[in-house]
Design an enzyme around this catalytic site. Structure first.
Site, PDB file in Angstrom:
ATOM      1  CE1 TYR A   1      -3.462   2.748   0.363  1.00  0.00           C
ATOM      2  CE2 TYR A   1      -2.244   3.445   2.305  1.00  0.00           C
ATOM      3  CZ  TYR A   1      -3.210   3.683   1.348  1.00  0.00           C
ATOM      4  OH  TYR A   1      -3.929   4.854   1.377  1.00  0.00           O
TER       5      TYR A   1
ATOM      6  CG  HIS B   1      -5.122  13.976  -2.016  1.00  0.00           C
ATOM      7  ND1 HIS B   1      -5.361  13.204  -3.130  1.00  0.00           N
ATOM      8  CD2 HIS B   1      -5.400  13.181  -0.952  1.00  0.00           C
ATOM      9  CE1 HIS B   1      -5.758  11.998  -2.753  1.00  0.00           C
ATOM     10  NE2 HIS B   1      -5.795  11.961  -1.435  1.00  0.00           N
TER      11      HIS B   1
ATOM     12  CG  ASN C   1      -1.614   9.679   5.351  1.00  0.00           C
ATOM     13  OD1 ASN C   1      -2.713   9.642   5.889  1.00  0.00           O
ATOM     14  ND2 ASN C   1      -1.351   9.096   4.194  1.00  0.00           N
TER      15      ASN C   1
ATOM     16  CE1 TYR D   1     -22.438  34.066  43.543  1.00  0.00           C
ATOM     17  CE2 TYR D   1     -23.071  32.618  41.748  1.00  0.00           C
ATOM     18  CZ  TYR D   1     -23.166  32.992  43.080  1.00  0.00           C
ATOM     19  OH  TYR D   1     -23.980  32.287  43.921  1.00  0.00           O
TER      20      TYR D   1
ATOM     21  NE  ARG E   1     -18.806  36.252  46.088  1.00  0.00           N
ATOM     22  CZ  ARG E   1     -19.945  35.617  46.373  1.00  0.00           C
ATOM     23  NH1 ARG E   1     -19.917  34.449  47.014  1.00  0.00           N
ATOM     24  NH2 ARG E   1     -21.102  36.111  46.009  1.00  0.00           N
TER      25      ARG E   1
ATOM     26  CG  PHE F   1      -4.386   8.500   9.389  1.00  0.00           C
ATOM     27  CD1 PHE F   1      -5.769   8.538   9.503  1.00  0.00           C
ATOM     28  CD2 PHE F   1      -3.798   7.352   8.883  1.00  0.00           C
ATOM     29  CE1 PHE F   1      -6.546   7.472   9.110  1.00  0.00           C
ATOM     30  CE2 PHE F   1      -4.577   6.275   8.483  1.00  0.00           C
ATOM     31  CZ  PHE F   1      -5.956   6.336   8.601  1.00  0.00           C
TER      32      PHE F   1
ATOM     33  CD  GLU G   1      -9.938   8.525   3.542  1.00  0.00           C
ATOM     34  OE1 GLU G   1     -10.352   9.708   3.571  1.00  0.00           O
ATOM     35  OE2 GLU G   1      -8.953   8.175   2.886  1.00  0.00           O
TER      36      GLU G   1
END
Length: 513
Positions: free
Chosen positions: A54, A84, A197, A284, A287, A332, A418
Site C-alpha cells: 500500500y 488532493h 498523512n 460572582y 468574586r 493519522f 474513510e
C-alpha cells in the site's frame, strides 16, 4: 531562538512558534538524515517486490486494490498531490502554514516515513527561504491527516501551485523556487502519502493558540484585578488560605496573580473598613474570577500535554517500523487533537463571558458604586462606553457559537473507506477565531476598567494596575467627552495582543503565573 534543529526527537512548542512566527532558520541533524536514509532503503526494496504494498505500488484510499506498475509510479505520486490539493476558501495565515510545514518536516525526520533525504531537505529549504504555499481554509476532515492543506505544501516543493514569497507577493511556486535557487522535487514511491498523512495543521494551530492563550490568561487576571479595584470590590476572597480549601492548580495561580496585582491599592484601602462598606459579597464575576480563569489554565495545561505527545509522534500511513516492517495504521486520526481544540474553545468562551459581565457592571449606575452611567462625561449628552460593551457582548455571543464542538461531527468520505473523521481542522479554525475574540473582549474590559479607575481619583490604584493604565494612556487618552471610539478599542486590542499590558504589570509584580 535564531535556529531550530529538527532531529529524530520531538520539537518543543517554543521551537514551533519560533519558526512559525519569527522565521527562525531550520536545520536537519545528521542523526535525522541517517535515519531517513536507512528507512528509504526499506521502501526501495519493496518497490521492486511483485507483491503489492500500500502506498508504494498501489493506489490510495478506496483505490488501494489497484497494483501500479513501476512506469506509472512517478505519475501516481504527482497525481496524488495534485488531486488532493483541493482546498477552497480564504488563505490560511502564514504562521499556520509555516507551523504545518515544520511539523510535517519533523515527522519526516523521524525516519519512520520512508522518504528520501532530498525531500526532507526541500521542506527545510522552503521554510528558510520564507516561501509559504497557499493553503485554503476548507478541505481537511481531520482524518488521514490534514490531507488537502498538506497537499498544497507538497505541491509547492514540486514547483506547482501558488505561494507567497518572502516579500508576501503571490507568485507561482516554480518562480519562487527559481528565485531562491531551489529545484523542484520529483516525488518517488511512498513520498506523496508521507507528505500528506499527518495531523500537522491542527497541531500547529493548537500550539499557536496555547501560546496566545497563556498570555491572555495573565491579561485576564490583570483586567479582573482592575475591575475589582474600579468597582470597589474586595480582594479578601483571593486570600491564599481560602484558595487552598479547593486545591485546583490553575485557581491558585490566578488568585496569586490577583493578590500581587492589587497589592498597595489606595482605592481598595478606602473601603476596607466594614463600617464604611456594608456589602457582604461581591458579584460572582468579581468574586469567582480565579475559579474561572484557573479552570481555563488547567484546560490549557491538559491541551499542552496532548500536544506534547503529538509532537513526539510519527504520524504517517503506512509507516516504517523500527524493525523494518511497513505497516498500515490509524495514527493519522485527529481525535486526540480535535477534542482538546474543542475543549479550549469552550473554556475561551467562558473566560470572555465573565469578562463581559464585569465590563457591564461598570456601565450600570445601579451597580458601579458611584460611577456615572456608562462612564460618560456628561450622561445623556455623552454615551461613554455604552456601545463598546455592545461590541463586547456581540463577540461573546459569537464565541458561544464557536464553542459548539466540531469533533462530535463526522462525514463519511472516500467511498465509505474513510467512514469516521475527526473534524480537527475545523475545530482548530474555530479556536483561532475564538482566541481573536477573547483578545478583543479583554481589551474592552481593560479600556473600561481603566476609565473607571481614573474616575475614582484622587484615590490611586495599585502600583501594578497603575503601571498598566499609564502604559495604556500612551495609546489612549483618559476620561472626557465622547470621542471616535473604534480606534481606541483597536489600540487597546494591540496593547493586549502584543503582550504590552502584561509587560507593564510585570514591571511592578515580576513574572506572573
Amino acid at each position: 531562538m535564531n535556529t531550530v534543529t529538527v532531529s529524530t526527537g520531538p520539537l518543543s512548542p517554543e521551537e514551533v512558534v519560533a519558526v512559525a512566527r519569527d522565521n527562525a532558520l531550520v536545520e536537519i541533524s545528521a542523526e535525522a538524515l541517517a535515519a531517513v536514509e536507512q528507512t528509504r532503503s526499506v521502501i526501495e526494496s519493496l518497490a521492486s517486490d511483485p507483491i503489492p504494498h500500500y502506498g508504494i505500488s498501489t493506489g490510495f484510499g478506496a483505490l488501494a486494490t489497484r497494483h501500479i506498475p513501476p512506469a506509472s509510479r512517478t505519475q501516481l505520486q504527482r497525481s496524488l498531490i495534485r488531486s488532493h490539493a483541493a482546498g477552497t476558501g480564504p488563505e490560511v495565515e502564514t504562521e499556520v502554514v509555516r507551523a504545518l510545514m515544520l511539523l510535517r518536516l519533523s515527522t519526516l525526520a523521524t525516519g519512520r516515513t520512508g522518504v528520501r533525504p532530498q525531500t526532507v531537505a526541500a521542506y527545510a529549504n522552503l521554510l528558510n527561504a520564507e516561501i509559504t504555499p497557499i493553503v485554503r481554509e476548507y478541505g481537511s476532515l481531520g482524518c488521514s491527516g490534514d490531507l488537502a492543506p498538506l497537499a498544497h505544501c507538497a505541491l509547492a516543493i514540486m514547483g506547482e501551485g501558488q505561494v507567497r514569497n518572502a516579500a508576501g507577493e503571490l507568485v507561482d511556486a516554480a518562480e519562487a523556487l527559481a528565485a531562491a535557487g531551489l529545484q523542484p522535487v520529483e516525488l518517488a514511491e511512498k513520498e506523496g502519502l508521507a507528505l500528506i498523512n499527518g495531523t500537522d495543521g491542527m497541531l500547529g494551530m493548537l500550539l499557536l493558540a496555547i501560546t496566545d492563550l497563556r498570555r491572555l490568561l495573565i491579561t485576564a487576571d490583570i483586567t479582573a484585578a482592575m475591575s475589582v479595584e474600579g468597582l470597589l470590590g474586595s480582594d479578601s476572597v483571593f486570600a491564599d488560605d481560602l484558595q487552598r480549601l479547593r486545591p485546583q492548580i490553575g485557581q491558585a495561580v490566578s488568585a496569586t496573580n490577583l493578590r500581587a496585582l492589587l497589592a498597595g491599592s489606595e482605592i481598595r484601602e478606602s473601603h476596607r473598613d466594614p463600617a464604611a462598606d456594608t456589602r457582604v459579597q461581591d458579584a460572582y464575576s468579581l468574586r469567582c474570577s480565579p475559579q474561572v480563569a484557573g479552570a481555563v489554565r488547567d484546560t490549557a495545561d491538559h491541551a499542552l500535554a496532548v500536544a506534547g505527545r503529538e509532537l513526539a509522534s510519527a504520524v504517517d500511513n503506512p509507516v516504517v517500523t523500527t524493525d523494518g516492517r511497513v505497516e498500515s495504521n490509524g495514527n493519522f486520526h485527529g481525535a486526540p487533537v480535535a477534542y482538546v481544540l474543542d475543549f479550549l474553545a469552550i473554556a475561551v468562551a467562558d473566560l470572555a463571558s465573565i469578562s463581559e459581565r464585569r465590563t457591564d457592571r461598570f456601565l450600570d449606575a445601579a451597580r458601579s458604586h458611584g460611577l456615572p452611567p456608562f462612564l460618560a462625561d456628561d450622561p445623556g449628552v455623552d454615551s461613554g462606553h455604552m456601545i463598546a460593551q455592545y461590541a463586547q457582548a456581540g463577540i461573546v455571543s459569537e464565541l458561544k457559537r464557536l464553542a459548539t464542538p466540531a469533533s462530535v461531527d463526522s462525514i463519511p468520505s472516500s467511498a465509505m473507506q474513510e467512514d469516521h473523521v475527526s473534524m480537527g481542522w475545523a475545530a482548530a479554525g474555530k479556536l483561532r477565531r475564538a482566541i481573536d475574540g477573547l483578545t478583543r473582549v479583554l481589551a474592552i474590559e481593560l479600556l473600561t476598567a481603566a476609565r473607571g479607575i481614573d474616575l475614582r481619583a484622587p484615590l490611586q490604584p495599585s502600583p501594578a494596575t497603575g503601571a498598566v493604565i499609564e502604559a495604556l494612556r500612551e495609546r489612549v487618552a483618559g476620561p472626557g467627552p465622547d470621542r471616535y471610539l473604534s480606534p481606541e478599542i483597536e489600540a487597546a486590542v494591540e496593547f493586549v495582543a502584543t503582550g504590552a499590558a502584561v509587560r507593564a504589570a510585570e514591571s511592578v509584580t515580576g513574572p506572573l503565573g
